[in-house]
Write a protein that holds these residues in place. Structure first.
Motif, PDB file in Angstrom:
ATOM      1  N   THR A  74       1.229  -0.693   0.038  1.00 53.90           N
ATOM      2  CA  THR A  74      -0.316   0.300  -0.147  1.00 53.90           C
ATOM      3  C   THR A  74       0.861   1.547  -0.149  1.00 53.90           C
ATOM      4  N   ARG A  75       2.020   0.992   0.346  1.00 59.30           N
ATOM      5  CA  ARG A  75       2.803   2.378   0.435  1.00 59.30           C
ATOM      6  C   ARG A  75       3.761   2.183  -0.444  1.00 59.30           C
ATOM      7  N   VAL A  76       3.958   1.358  -1.451  1.00 61.62           N
ATOM      8  CA  VAL A  76       4.908   0.506  -2.421  1.00 61.62           C
ATOM      9  C   VAL A  76       4.576   1.016  -4.069  1.00 61.62           C
ATOM     10  N   SER A  77       5.573   2.793  -4.297  1.00 63.89           N
ATOM     11  CA  SER A  77       5.182   2.968  -5.627  1.00 63.89           C
ATOM     12  C   SER A  77       5.957   1.534  -7.115  1.00 63.89           C
ATOM     13  N   ARG A  78       3.966   1.493  -7.461  1.00 60.95           N
ATOM     14  CA  ARG A  78       4.459   0.119  -8.557  1.00 60.95           C
ATOM     15  C   ARG A  78       2.865   0.365  -9.694  1.00 60.95           C
ATOM     16  N   PRO A  79       3.161  -0.018 -10.405  1.00 62.71           N
ATOM     17  CA  PRO A  79       2.434  -0.077 -11.346  1.00 62.71           C
ATOM     18  C   PRO A  79       0.803  -1.256 -11.229  1.00 62.71           C
ATOM     19  N   GLY A  80       0.069  -1.243 -11.694  1.00 59.67           N
ATOM     20  CA  GLY A  80      -0.502  -1.894 -11.886  1.00 59.67           C
ATOM     21  C   GLY A  80      -1.336  -3.017 -12.496  1.00 59.67           C
ATOM     22  N   ASN A  81      -2.512  -4.633 -12.891  1.00 61.97           N
ATOM     23  CA  ASN A  81      -3.175  -4.423 -14.308  1.00 61.97           C
ATOM     24  C   ASN A  81      -4.136  -3.127 -14.641  1.00 61.97           C
ATOM     25  N   GLY A  82      -4.275  -2.710 -13.721  1.00 63.46           N
ATOM     26  CA  GLY A  82      -5.092  -1.243 -14.299  1.00 63.46           C
ATOM     27  C   GLY A  82      -6.779  -1.462 -13.294  1.00 63.46           C
ATOM     28  N   ALA A 101       0.109   9.566 -23.368  1.00 56.42           N
ATOM     29  CA  ALA A 101      -0.555   9.434 -24.756  1.00 56.42           C
ATOM     30  C   ALA A 101      -2.090   9.222 -25.009  1.00 56.42           C
ATOM     31  N   GLN A 102      -2.238   8.382 -23.659  1.00 50.47           N
ATOM     32  CA  GLN A 102      -4.208   7.951 -23.906  1.00 50.47           C
ATOM     33  C   GLN A 102      -4.550   9.211 -23.647  1.00 50.47           C
ATOM     34  N   ARG A 103      -4.576  10.364 -22.449  1.00 50.89           N
ATOM     35  CA  ARG A 103      -5.553  11.503 -22.745  1.00 50.89           C
ATOM     36  C   ARG A 103      -5.034  12.116 -23.968  1.00 50.89           C
ATOM     37  N   LYS A 104      -4.295  12.359 -25.076  1.00 51.32           N
ATOM     38  CA  LYS A 104      -4.118  13.162 -25.744  1.00 51.32           C
ATOM     39  C   LYS A 104      -4.888  12.524 -27.176  1.00 51.32           C
ATOM     40  N   ALA A 105      -4.477  11.222 -27.259  1.00 55.45           N
ATOM     41  CA  ALA A 105      -5.655  10.682 -28.279  1.00 55.45           C
ATOM     42  C   ALA A 105      -7.480  10.558 -27.850  1.00 55.45           C
ATOM     43  N   VAL A 134      -5.170   3.299 -17.068  1.00 57.06           N
ATOM     44  CA  VAL A 134      -4.233   2.816 -18.773  1.00 57.06           C
ATOM     45  C   VAL A 134      -4.899   1.675 -19.258  1.00 57.06           C
ATOM     46  N   ASN A 135      -5.936   1.272 -18.186  1.00 53.22           N
ATOM     47  CA  ASN A 135      -6.350  -0.062 -18.952  1.00 53.22           C
ATOM     48  C   ASN A 135      -8.614   0.649 -19.318  1.00 53.22           C
ATOM     49  N   ASP A 136      -9.241   1.757 -18.358  1.00 54.57           N
ATOM     50  CA  ASP A 136      -9.450   2.050 -18.314  1.00 54.57           C
ATOM     51  C   ASP A 136      -9.834   3.011 -19.849  1.00 54.57           C
ATOM     52  N   ALA A 137      -8.820   3.638 -20.028  1.00 49.32           N
ATOM     53  CA  ALA A 137      -8.166   4.663 -21.181  1.00 49.32           C
ATOM     54  C   ALA A 137      -8.287   3.747 -22.194  1.00 49.32           C
ATOM     55  N   SER A 138      -7.577   2.954 -22.134  1.00 43.19           N
ATOM     56  CA  SER A 138      -7.447   2.193 -23.573  1.00 43.19           C
ATOM     57  C   SER A 138      -8.754   1.698 -24.005  1.00 43.19           C
ATOM     58  N   ARG A 139      -9.867   0.718 -23.311  1.00 44.51           N
ATOM     59  CA  ARG A 139     -10.828   0.830 -23.705  1.00 44.51           C
ATOM     60  C   ARG A 139     -11.276   1.951 -24.091  1.00 44.51           C
ATOM     61  N   PHE A 140     -11.428   2.822 -23.631  1.00 41.62           N
ATOM     62  CA  PHE A 140     -12.317   4.196 -23.935  1.00 41.62           C
ATOM     63  C   PHE A 140     -11.708   4.226 -24.671  1.00 41.62           C
TER      64      PHE A 140
END
Length: 157
Positions: A74-82, A101-105, A134-140
Motif C-alpha cells: 500500500t506504500r510502494v509505488s508500482r504500476p498495477g494491472n488496471g 499519450a492516452q489522454r492526448k489520443a 491505463v486499462n480504462d483509457a485503453s478500453r475508452f
C-alpha cells in the motif's frame, strides 16, 4: 477440484537505443468456491498479479529488492494491472493512471467526433476521466475508435 489461476506480466526498458524485455508468469491453485465470491476472487487475482509485478521489478532491478508484504504494497509505488486494489503513484486505488499519450489520443478523437470525453467515459465505463486507469483509457480509446469507424461508414453511405 482447485481453481487454477495464472497471471503473466512483462515489461520492456529502453536505454541508449537498446531495449531489454522481461516477463514473469505465476500460477496458483485457489479454492474453487471463490467463483461464488467474485470480490474475493478478484482480490486473489490482484494479489497474484502484484506478486508477479514485484518479481518482475526485482528481476529487472527496479523497485524494492525485498519481498513486499500486503501492508508494504500500500506504500510502494508500482504500476498495477488496471484493476489492482492497491494505490499507485498517484494514490489512485485502481491501478496506474492513464498515460499522457492516452489522454492526448482521447482528447483528439473526442474533438474529431464532437463529443465531450468526460461525459462519454462516465456513460460507457462509469469512471471519471481524471481517474481513468491505463486499462480504462485503453478500453475508452477502443470505444471512441469504434464510434469513429461508425461515423466514417455513415459518411460514406
Amino acid at each position: 477440484m482447485p481453481l487454477q489461476i495464472s497471471v503473466s506480466v512483462s515489461k520492456k526498458q529502453s536505454q541508449n537505443y537498446n531495449s531489454e524485455g522481461c516477463s514473469v508468469s505465476l500460477s496458483a491453485e485457489l479454492d474453487q468456491t471463490l467463483l461464488t465470491r467474485p470480490n474475493e476472487l478478484q482480490q486473489a487475482i490482484a494479489e497474484l498479479n502484484e506478486q508477479a509485478e514485484i518479481a518482475l521489478d526485482q528481476k529487472m532491478g527496479v523497485g524494492p529488492t525485498t519481498q513486499a508484504t500486503p501492508s508494504d504494497r500500500t506504500r510502494v509505488s508500482r504500476p498495477g494491472n488496471g484493476r489492482s486494489t492497491t494505490p499507485n503513484r498517484n494514490g489512485q486505488p485502481n491501478g496506474r493512471g492513464a498515460t499522457q499519450a492516452q489522454r492526448k489520443a482521447i482528447a483528439a478523437i473526442a474533438t474529431q467526433l464532437g463529443i465531450d470525453p468526460g461525459s462519454e467515459i462516465r456513460h460507457e465505463l462509469g469512471v471519471e476521466l481524471d481517474n481513468a486507469t491505463v486499462n480504462d483509457a485503453s478500453r475508452f480509446i477502443d470505444h471512441l475508435k469504434s464510434l469513429q469507424a461508425t461515423a466514417t461508414n455513415r459518411s460514406r453511405s
